[in-house]
Write a protein that holds these residues in place. Structure first.
Motif, mmCIF file in Angstrom:
data_model
loop_
_atom_site.group_PDB
_atom_site.id
_atom_site.type_symbol
_atom_site.label_atom_id
_atom_site.label_comp_id
_atom_site.label_asym_id
_atom_site.label_seq_id
_atom_site.Cartn_x
_atom_site.Cartn_y
_atom_site.Cartn_z
ATOM 1 N N ARG A 1 0.833 -1.201 0.000
ATOM 2 C CA ARG A 1 0.000 0.000 0.000
ATOM 3 C C ARG A 1 0.869 1.254 0.000
ATOM 4 O O ARG A 1 0.625 2.189 -0.776
ATOM 5 C CB ARG A 1 -0.940 0.008 1.209
ATOM 6 N N ALA A 2 1.875 1.278 0.848
ATOM 7 C CA ALA A 2 2.762 2.447 0.922
ATOM 8 C C ALA A 2 3.496 2.655 -0.399
ATOM 9 O O ALA A 2 3.650 3.789 -0.863
ATOM 10 C CB ALA A 2 3.766 2.259 2.058
ATOM 11 N N GLU A 3 3.921 1.554 -1.018
ATOM 12 C CA GLU A 3 4.644 1.643 -2.294
ATOM 13 C C GLU A 3 3.753 2.221 -3.383
ATOM 14 O O GLU A 3 4.157 3.118 -4.132
ATOM 15 C CB GLU A 3 5.126 0.247 -2.697
ATOM 16 N N ARG A 4 2.522 1.699 -3.471
ATOM 17 C CA ARG A 4 1.607 2.199 -4.501
ATOM 18 C C ARG A 4 1.227 3.658 -4.235
ATOM 19 O O ARG A 4 1.103 4.456 -5.170
ATOM 20 C CB ARG A 4 0.350 1.331 -4.546
ATOM 21 N N ALA A 5 1.038 4.012 -2.988
ATOM 22 C CA ALA A 5 0.712 5.399 -2.659
ATOM 23 C C ALA A 5 1.841 6.333 -3.059
ATOM 24 O O ALA A 5 1.610 7.423 -3.606
ATOM 25 C CB ALA A 5 0.407 5.526 -1.173
ATOM 26 N N GLU A 6 3.063 5.920 -2.825
ATOM 27 C CA GLU A 6 4.219 6.740 -3.193
ATOM 28 C C GLU A 6 4.272 6.948 -4.704
ATOM 29 O O GLU A 6 4.536 8.064 -5.185
ATOM 30 C CB GLU A 6 5.501 6.063 -2.702
ATOM 31 N N GLN A 7 4.013 5.877 -5.466
ATOM 32 C CA GLN A 7 3.990 6.001 -6.928
ATOM 33 C C GLN A 7 2.877 6.939 -7.370
ATOM 34 O O GLN A 7 3.054 7.773 -8.272
ATOM 35 C CB GLN A 7 3.788 4.615 -7.558
ATOM 36 N N SER A 8 1.719 6.812 -6.740
ATOM 37 C CA SER A 8 0.583 7.659 -7.101
ATOM 38 C C SER A 8 0.879 9.132 -6.842
ATOM 39 O O SER A 8 0.639 9.985 -7.706
ATOM 40 C CB SER A 8 -0.656 7.225 -6.297
ATOM 41 N N LEU A 9 1.405 9.425 -5.677
ATOM 42 C CA LEU A 9 1.691 10.822 -5.332
ATOM 43 C C LEU A 9 2.702 11.434 -6.290
ATOM 44 O O LEU A 9 2.556 12.583 -6.728
ATOM 45 C CB LEU A 9 2.207 10.909 -3.892
ATOM 46 N N ALA A 10 3.733 10.665 -6.627
ATOM 47 C CA ALA A 10 4.768 11.177 -7.533
ATOM 48 C C ALA A 10 4.194 11.455 -8.919
ATOM 49 O O ALA A 10 4.486 12.496 -9.535
ATOM 50 C CB ALA A 10 5.922 10.178 -7.621
ATOM 51 N N MET A 11 3.355 10.550 -9.418
ATOM 52 C CA MET A 11 2.820 10.705 -10.773
ATOM 53 C C MET A 11 1.791 11.827 -10.846
ATOM 54 O O MET A 11 1.772 12.602 -11.809
ATOM 55 C CB MET A 11 2.212 9.387 -11.247
ATOM 56 N N LEU A 12 0.934 11.919 -9.850
ATOM 57 C CA LEU A 12 -0.063 12.994 -9.866
ATOM 58 C C LEU A 12 0.591 14.363 -9.698
ATOM 59 O O LEU A 12 0.156 15.347 -10.315
ATOM 60 C CB LEU A 12 -1.108 12.754 -8.770
ATOM 61 N N ALA A 13 1.641 14.434 -8.888
ATOM 62 C CA ALA A 13 2.377 15.693 -8.751
ATOM 63 C C ALA A 13 3.038 16.070 -10.073
ATOM 64 O O ALA A 13 3.064 17.257 -10.458
ATOM 65 C CB ALA A 13 3.426 15.570 -7.648
ATOM 66 N N ASN A 14 3.547 15.084 -10.783
ATOM 67 C CA ASN A 14 4.162 15.344 -12.084
ATOM 68 C C ASN A 14 3.112 15.820 -13.092
ATOM 69 O O ASN A 14 3.370 16.730 -13.892
ATOM 70 C CB ASN A 14 4.838 14.083 -12.619
ATOM 71 N N ALA A 15 1.918 15.222 -13.040
ATOM 72 C CA ALA A 15 0.832 15.659 -13.927
ATOM 73 C C ALA A 15 0.505 17.124 -13.686
ATOM 74 O O ALA A 15 0.375 17.911 -14.633
ATOM 75 C CB ALA A 15 -0.404 14.791 -13.702
ATOM 76 N N LEU A 16 0.392 17.515 -12.424
ATOM 77 C CA LEU A 16 0.093 18.914 -12.096
ATOM 78 C C LEU A 16 1.191 19.849 -12.587
ATOM 79 O O LEU A 16 0.918 20.943 -13.091
ATOM 80 C CB LEU A 16 -0.078 19.065 -10.587
ATOM 81 N N ARG A 17 2.427 19.426 -12.455
ATOM 82 C CA ARG A 17 3.561 20.250 -12.882
ATOM 83 C C ARG A 17 3.519 20.497 -14.384
ATOM 84 O O ARG A 17 3.900 21.574 -14.866
ATOM 85 C CB ARG A 17 4.870 19.556 -12.498
ATOM 86 N N LEU A 18 3.015 19.527 -15.142
ATOM 87 C CA LEU A 18 3.039 19.603 -16.599
ATOM 88 C C LEU A 18 1.766 20.183 -17.210
ATOM 89 O O LEU A 18 1.728 20.474 -18.396
ATOM 90 C CB LEU A 18 3.271 18.201 -17.182
ATOM 91 N N ARG A 19 0.728 20.349 -16.405
ATOM 92 C CA ARG A 19 -0.540 20.821 -16.952
ATOM 93 C C ARG A 19 -0.421 22.251 -17.484
ATOM 94 O O ARG A 19 0.134 23.126 -16.819
ATOM 95 C CB ARG A 19 -1.618 20.818 -15.871
ATOM 96 N N PRO A 20 -0.987 22.537 -18.656
ATOM 97 C CA PRO A 20 -1.090 23.921 -19.114
ATOM 98 C C PRO A 20 -1.942 24.733 -18.140
ATOM 99 O O PRO A 20 -2.824 24.191 -17.453
ATOM 100 C CB PRO A 20 -1.770 23.792 -20.482
ATOM 101 N N GLU A 21 -1.735 26.018 -18.103
ATOM 102 C CA GLU A 21 -2.368 26.884 -17.107
ATOM 103 C C GLU A 21 -3.890 26.791 -17.122
ATOM 104 O O GLU A 21 -4.548 26.825 -16.083
ATOM 105 C CB GLU A 21 -1.940 28.340 -17.346
ATOM 106 N N GLY A 22 -4.480 26.665 -18.296
ATOM 107 C CA GLY A 22 -5.933 26.709 -18.391
ATOM 108 C C GLY A 22 -6.658 25.408 -18.140
ATOM 109 O O GLY A 22 -7.893 25.377 -18.164
#
Length: 276
Positions: free
Chosen positions: A176-197
């Motif tokens: 569970r901890a491993e999957r959560a860590e992967q999820s947090l990293a990927m979702l944070a990366n998605a937010l970083r890459l999203r266009p402003e709008g």
């Protein structure tokens, strides 16, 4: 969409022009169906998607047909029919098996990963996630059909981030901890890459982060991400966003005795009520 279908049924055209017309109507139907889905008009969306699939078949465009089937799968999952969603993804993969671009394969594999996690099939979820990443590395953007070009690195990260988030809820112990860590990293990366709008996409990403934090009992992180999602969602009009906020509200129930989470639940309840 209705007027276009009437034209197809009553006009005369050459075989080549007919194929192009059917493809155009299929594309129109996929957009209209998705708009209806986002507005919560599910019966209308289903009728439009079905009509679009038939038009794509008449037009001989298997990749477009696979795209519409994956839209239908997302709707089935949203309505709680996850096994039906998996079957639609499998049908799309089979129908486009000789014609699918890397982008099409990546989108379908990402959905397979998510829906497998929802069914508790965590090994299949992990396998499909690897398949998604492998297909993504082979994408040549200019060679992709228009309907798959949305699937950039931000979408890849968001899709797999959600798949790992769902798997974290199903897993136990270190898994569970491993999957959560992967999820947090990927979702944070998605937010970083999203266009402003891309406000709706950002809202979904923050909701995903909140749900991942909840899965491992990190209440402060869940509160922060959910609060950000609520702030962004104030300017949006989307039934899908409201439904995701409603799911988040349900998942906070075990922690309702925490003062911050209790406050968050009040805000979530108000936001969902206002949206409907």
């Amino acid at each position: 969409m209705s007027e276009s279908n009437d034209l197809l049924a009553t006009c005369s055209y050459t075989e080549d022009t007919g194929r192009r017309l059917f493809r155009a109507v299929a594309d129109l139907g996929s957009v209209a169906g998705w708009m209806s889905f986002d507005a919560g008009r599910h019966s209308s969306a289903q009728r439009l998607f079905v009509a679009a699939v038939h038009a794509a078949s008449e037009g001989g465009d298997r990749q477009l047909g696979a795209h519409i089937l994956q839209c239908m799968a997302r709707q089935m999952s949203h309505l709680g029919h996850v096994e039906d969603a998996l079957e639609l993804v499998a049908l799309a993969q089979y129908g486009a098996r000789r014609h699918a671009s890397p982008g099409t394969r990546a989108v379908l594999a990402a959905l397979q990963s998510r829906f497998s996690a929802m069914c508790g099939e965590l090994e299949e979820n992990r396998r499909a996630a690897r398949e998604t990443e492998d297909a993504f590395t082979r994408i040549v953007p200019d060679d992709e059909p228009p309907h798959t070009r949305f699937f950039d690195e931000a979408e890849l990260s968001a899709a797999l981030g959600v798949a790992h988030q769902i798997a974290a809820k199903q897993a136990t112990g270190r898994h569970r901890a491993e999957r959560a860590e992967q999820s947090l990293a990927m979702l944070a990366n998605a937010l970083r890459l999203r266009p402003e709008g891309r406000l709706r996409s950002k809202t979904f990403d923050h909701i995903g982060l909140a749900r991942t934090h909840l899965a491992v009992g990190e209440l402060a992180g869940a509160y922060q991400e959910a609060t950000t999602a609520l702030t962004i969602a104030e300017g949006l009009h989307s039934t899908r966003v409201a439904d995701r906020l409603s799911e988040l509200y349900e998942e906070t129930e075990p922690h309702a005795s925490d003062s911050a989470i209790s406050d968050l639940r009040d805000r979530l309840e108000h936001a969902v009520a206002a949206a409907h």
